[in-house]
Structures are given as structure tokens and as C-alpha cells.
Design a protein around this motif. Structure first.
Motif, mmCIF file in Angstrom:
data_model
loop_
_atom_site.group_PDB
_atom_site.id
_atom_site.type_symbol
_atom_site.label_atom_id
_atom_site.label_comp_id
_atom_site.label_asym_id
_atom_site.label_seq_id
_atom_site.Cartn_x
_atom_site.Cartn_y
_atom_site.Cartn_z
ATOM 1 N N GLU A 17 0.849 -1.186 0.000
ATOM 2 C CA GLU A 17 0.000 0.000 0.000
ATOM 3 C C GLU A 17 0.887 1.239 0.000
ATOM 4 O OE1 GLU A 17 -2.758 1.377 3.355
ATOM 5 O OE2 GLU A 17 -4.011 0.240 1.968
ATOM 6 N N SER A 18 0.590 2.192 -0.853
ATOM 7 C CA SER A 18 1.382 3.406 -0.936
ATOM 8 C C SER A 18 1.071 4.319 0.242
ATOM 9 C CB SER A 18 1.105 4.126 -2.256
ATOM 10 O OG SER A 18 -0.217 4.580 -2.279
ATOM 11 N N PRO A 19 2.030 5.184 0.613
ATOM 12 C CA PRO A 19 1.787 6.099 1.734
ATOM 13 C C PRO A 19 0.557 6.981 1.542
ATOM 14 C CG PRO A 19 4.109 6.081 1.186
ATOM 15 C CD PRO A 19 3.387 5.287 0.117
ATOM 16 N N ASP A 20 0.281 7.426 0.297
ATOM 17 C CA ASP A 20 -0.891 8.274 0.087
ATOM 18 C C ASP A 20 -2.178 7.487 0.339
ATOM 19 O OD1 ASP A 20 -0.395 6.836 -2.290
ATOM 20 O OD2 ASP A 20 -1.416 8.308 -3.519
ATOM 21 N N SER A 21 -2.220 6.230 -0.068
ATOM 22 C CA SER A 21 -3.400 5.398 0.190
ATOM 23 C C SER A 21 -3.568 5.166 1.682
ATOM 24 C CB SER A 21 -3.269 4.047 -0.508
ATOM 25 O OG SER A 21 -3.235 4.220 -1.896
ATOM 26 N N GLU A 22 -2.455 4.935 2.354
ATOM 27 C CA GLU A 22 -2.493 4.719 3.801
ATOM 28 C C GLU A 22 -3.069 5.938 4.511
ATOM 29 O OE1 GLU A 22 0.826 4.317 7.257
ATOM 30 O OE2 GLU A 22 1.160 3.185 5.415
ATOM 31 N N ILE A 23 -2.660 7.125 4.113
ATOM 32 C CA ILE A 23 -3.159 8.353 4.731
ATOM 33 C C ILE A 23 -4.667 8.455 4.561
ATOM 34 C CG2 ILE A 23 -3.187 10.871 4.521
ATOM 35 C CD1 ILE A 23 -0.199 10.695 3.826
ATOM 36 N N ILE A 24 -5.139 8.244 3.342
ATOM 37 C CA ILE A 24 -6.572 8.390 3.065
ATOM 38 C C ILE A 24 -7.379 7.330 3.799
ATOM 39 C CG2 ILE A 24 -8.329 8.223 1.259
ATOM 40 C CD1 ILE A 24 -6.343 9.632 -0.576
ATOM 41 N N GLU A 34 -6.219 18.530 2.013
ATOM 42 C CA GLU A 34 -5.602 19.802 2.364
ATOM 43 C C GLU A 34 -4.081 19.679 2.397
ATOM 44 O OE1 GLU A 34 -5.435 23.063 5.976
ATOM 45 O OE2 GLU A 34 -7.163 21.715 5.880
ATOM 46 N N ALA A 35 -3.584 18.573 2.937
ATOM 47 C CA ALA A 35 -2.142 18.333 2.955
ATOM 48 C C ALA A 35 -1.605 18.224 1.533
ATOM 49 C CB ALA A 35 -1.827 17.059 3.748
ATOM 50 N N ALA A 36 -2.341 17.563 0.658
ATOM 51 C CA ALA A 36 -1.922 17.427 -0.742
ATOM 52 C C ALA A 36 -1.871 18.795 -1.418
ATOM 53 C CB ALA A 36 -2.883 16.498 -1.488
ATOM 54 N N GLN A 37 -2.871 19.630 -1.171
ATOM 55 C CA GLN A 37 -2.878 20.976 -1.760
ATOM 56 C C GLN A 37 -1.680 21.791 -1.269
ATOM 57 O OE1 GLN A 37 -4.736 22.165 -4.134
ATOM 58 N NE2 GLN A 37 -6.191 20.497 -4.254
ATOM 59 N N ARG A 38 -1.383 21.693 0.019
ATOM 60 C CA ARG A 38 -0.229 22.420 0.576
ATOM 61 C C ARG A 38 1.072 21.934 -0.055
ATOM 62 N NH1 ARG A 38 -1.096 23.206 7.080
ATOM 63 N NH2 ARG A 38 -3.096 24.271 6.940
ATOM 64 N N LEU A 39 1.184 20.625 -0.214
ATOM 65 C CA LEU A 39 2.384 20.066 -0.827
ATOM 66 C C LEU A 39 2.548 20.579 -2.249
ATOM 67 C CD1 LEU A 39 4.813 18.141 -0.896
ATOM 68 C CD2 LEU A 39 3.235 16.318 -1.523
ATOM 69 N N LEU A 40 1.469 20.586 -3.020
ATOM 70 C CA LEU A 40 1.541 21.036 -4.408
ATOM 71 C C LEU A 40 1.935 22.510 -4.502
ATOM 72 C CD1 LEU A 40 -1.555 19.156 -5.806
ATOM 73 C CD2 LEU A 40 0.841 18.706 -6.373
ATOM 74 N N TYR A 91 3.691 16.412 5.405
ATOM 75 C CA TYR A 91 2.739 17.520 5.501
ATOM 76 C C TYR A 91 1.533 17.115 6.345
ATOM 77 C CZ TYR A 91 4.738 21.032 2.451
ATOM 78 O OH TYR A 91 5.533 22.013 1.940
ATOM 79 N N PHE A 92 1.034 15.937 6.091
ATOM 80 C CA PHE A 92 -0.130 15.450 6.822
ATOM 81 C C PHE A 92 0.186 15.304 8.307
ATOM 82 C CE2 PHE A 92 -3.123 12.308 8.382
ATOM 83 C CZ PHE A 92 -4.323 12.847 7.932
ATOM 84 N N ASP A 93 1.326 14.709 8.613
ATOM 85 C CA ASP A 93 1.732 14.530 10.016
ATOM 86 C C ASP A 93 1.879 15.886 10.703
ATOM 87 O OD1 ASP A 93 1.676 11.800 9.678
ATOM 88 O OD2 ASP A 93 3.865 11.590 9.513
ATOM 89 N N GLY A 94 2.411 16.872 9.980
ATOM 90 C CA GLY A 94 2.540 18.218 10.527
ATOM 91 C C GLY A 94 1.199 18.828 10.849
ATOM 92 N N MET A 95 0.241 18.616 9.968
ATOM 93 C CA MET A 95 -1.116 19.125 10.200
ATOM 94 C C MET A 95 -1.753 18.439 11.401
ATOM 95 S SD MET A 95 -2.585 19.389 6.312
ATOM 96 C CE MET A 95 -4.256 19.563 6.879
ATOM 97 N N GLN A 96 -1.526 17.139 11.527
ATOM 98 C CA GLN A 96 -2.096 16.384 12.637
ATOM 99 C C GLN A 96 -1.530 16.878 13.966
ATOM 100 O OE1 GLN A 96 -4.732 15.186 11.736
ATOM 101 N NE2 GLN A 96 -4.568 12.983 11.615
ATOM 102 N N SER A 97 -0.211 17.145 14.021
ATOM 103 C CA SER A 97 0.369 17.614 15.268
ATOM 104 C C SER A 97 -0.117 18.998 15.631
ATOM 105 C CB SER A 97 1.891 17.545 15.276
ATOM 106 O OG SER A 97 2.455 17.785 14.053
ATOM 107 N N CYS A 98 -0.424 19.834 14.633
ATOM 108 C CA CYS A 98 -0.980 21.155 14.920
ATOM 109 C C CYS A 98 -2.380 21.034 15.519
ATOM 110 C CB CYS A 98 -1.043 22.012 13.657
ATOM 111 S SG CYS A 98 0.567 22.571 13.102
ATOM 112 N N LEU A 99 -3.146 20.060 15.068
ATOM 113 C CA LEU A 99 -4.503 19.860 15.588
ATOM 114 C C LEU A 99 -4.493 19.361 17.028
ATOM 115 C CD1 LEU A 99 -6.240 18.196 12.522
ATOM 116 C CD2 LEU A 99 -6.587 20.515 13.367
ATOM 117 N N ILE A 100 -3.493 18.580 17.357
ATOM 118 C CA ILE A 100 -3.395 17.989 18.697
ATOM 119 C C ILE A 100 -3.006 19.048 19.724
ATOM 120 C CG2 ILE A 100 -2.121 16.336 20.125
ATOM 121 C CD1 ILE A 100 -2.006 14.532 17.615
ATOM 122 N N GLN A 101 -2.156 19.977 19.320
ATOM 123 C CA GLN A 101 -1.654 20.990 20.263
ATOM 124 C C GLN A 101 -2.652 22.036 20.580
ATOM 125 O OE1 GLN A 101 1.931 22.450 18.455
ATOM 126 N NE2 GLN A 101 2.991 20.546 18.822
#
Length: 101
Positions: A17-24, A34-40, A91-101
Motif C-alpha cells: 500500500e502506498s503512503p498516500d493510500s495509507e493516509i486516506i 488539504e495536505a496534498a494541496q499544501r504540498l503542491l 505535511y499530513f503529520d505536521g497538520m495532525q500535530s498542529c490539531l493535537i496541540q
């Protein structure tokens, strides 16, 4: 039956399984998008990575279909998308840590 190493590599890539599939599958789709848009927008992807990432992640093209469209080896597409997916995960992990804090 003649089996090449190239074909075995393709089978291995397809079976994991690819990392992008795992995230979704494991997270909120809206946050993944949103993470994908930020990355692009970040400029961290090469032009080739960006094009292949868009075809795979947003249009749903398989690695094989992208390789056929671009007339390149399957492994080249897999490497590009895997690299882009790793960056997406950051990017996704960064967004997740911002939500937790």
C-alpha cells in the motif's frame, strides 16, 4: 515461462500500500486533501513528481497507466509517486500535530 526481474519489481510495488493510500484510508480525507494541496503549492515536488502525483492521487490513474501515457518505465513512475507520497505524509503529520496541540 520467462519472468524478468522488472516484472517482479512491479508486482512487489503493486502489492504494498502506498503512503498516500495509507493516509486516506487511516485518516480524514479532507485533511489528506488539504495536505496534498499544501504540498503542491510548496514547490517541494519536481515538475515530474507533481504531474505524476496529480494523475495518481487526484485522477486515480494507476502507475501502469501513467507509465504508458508518458512512455516511461513503471519503476520511474513508482519512484516519483513514492517520493511525493513521503513528502505528503510529512505535511499530513505536521497538520495532525498542529490539531493535537
Amino acid at each position: 515461462m520467462d519472468v524478468s526481474i522488472h516484472a517482479l519489481e512491479e508486482t512487489e510495488v503493486l502489492s504494498t500500500e502506498s503512503p498516500d493510500s495509507e493516509i486516506i484510508h487511516n485518516s480524514d480525507t479532507e485533511q489528506a486533501m488539504e495536505a496534498a494541496q499544501r504540498l503542491l503549492k510548496s514547490g517541494e515536488l519536481t515538475e515530474i513528481q507533481q504531474r505524476r502525483f496529480l494523475m495518481h492521487f487526484f485522477k486515480g490513474y494507476s502507475y501502469r497507466k501513467i507509465a504508458a501515457r508518458e512512455d516511461v518505465f513503471f519503476t520511474s513512475v513508482a519512484e516519483s509517486i513514492t517520493d511525493a507520497s513521503r513528502k505528503l505524509k510529512k505535511y499530513f503529520d505536521g497538520m495532525q500535530s498542529c490539531l493535537i496541540q
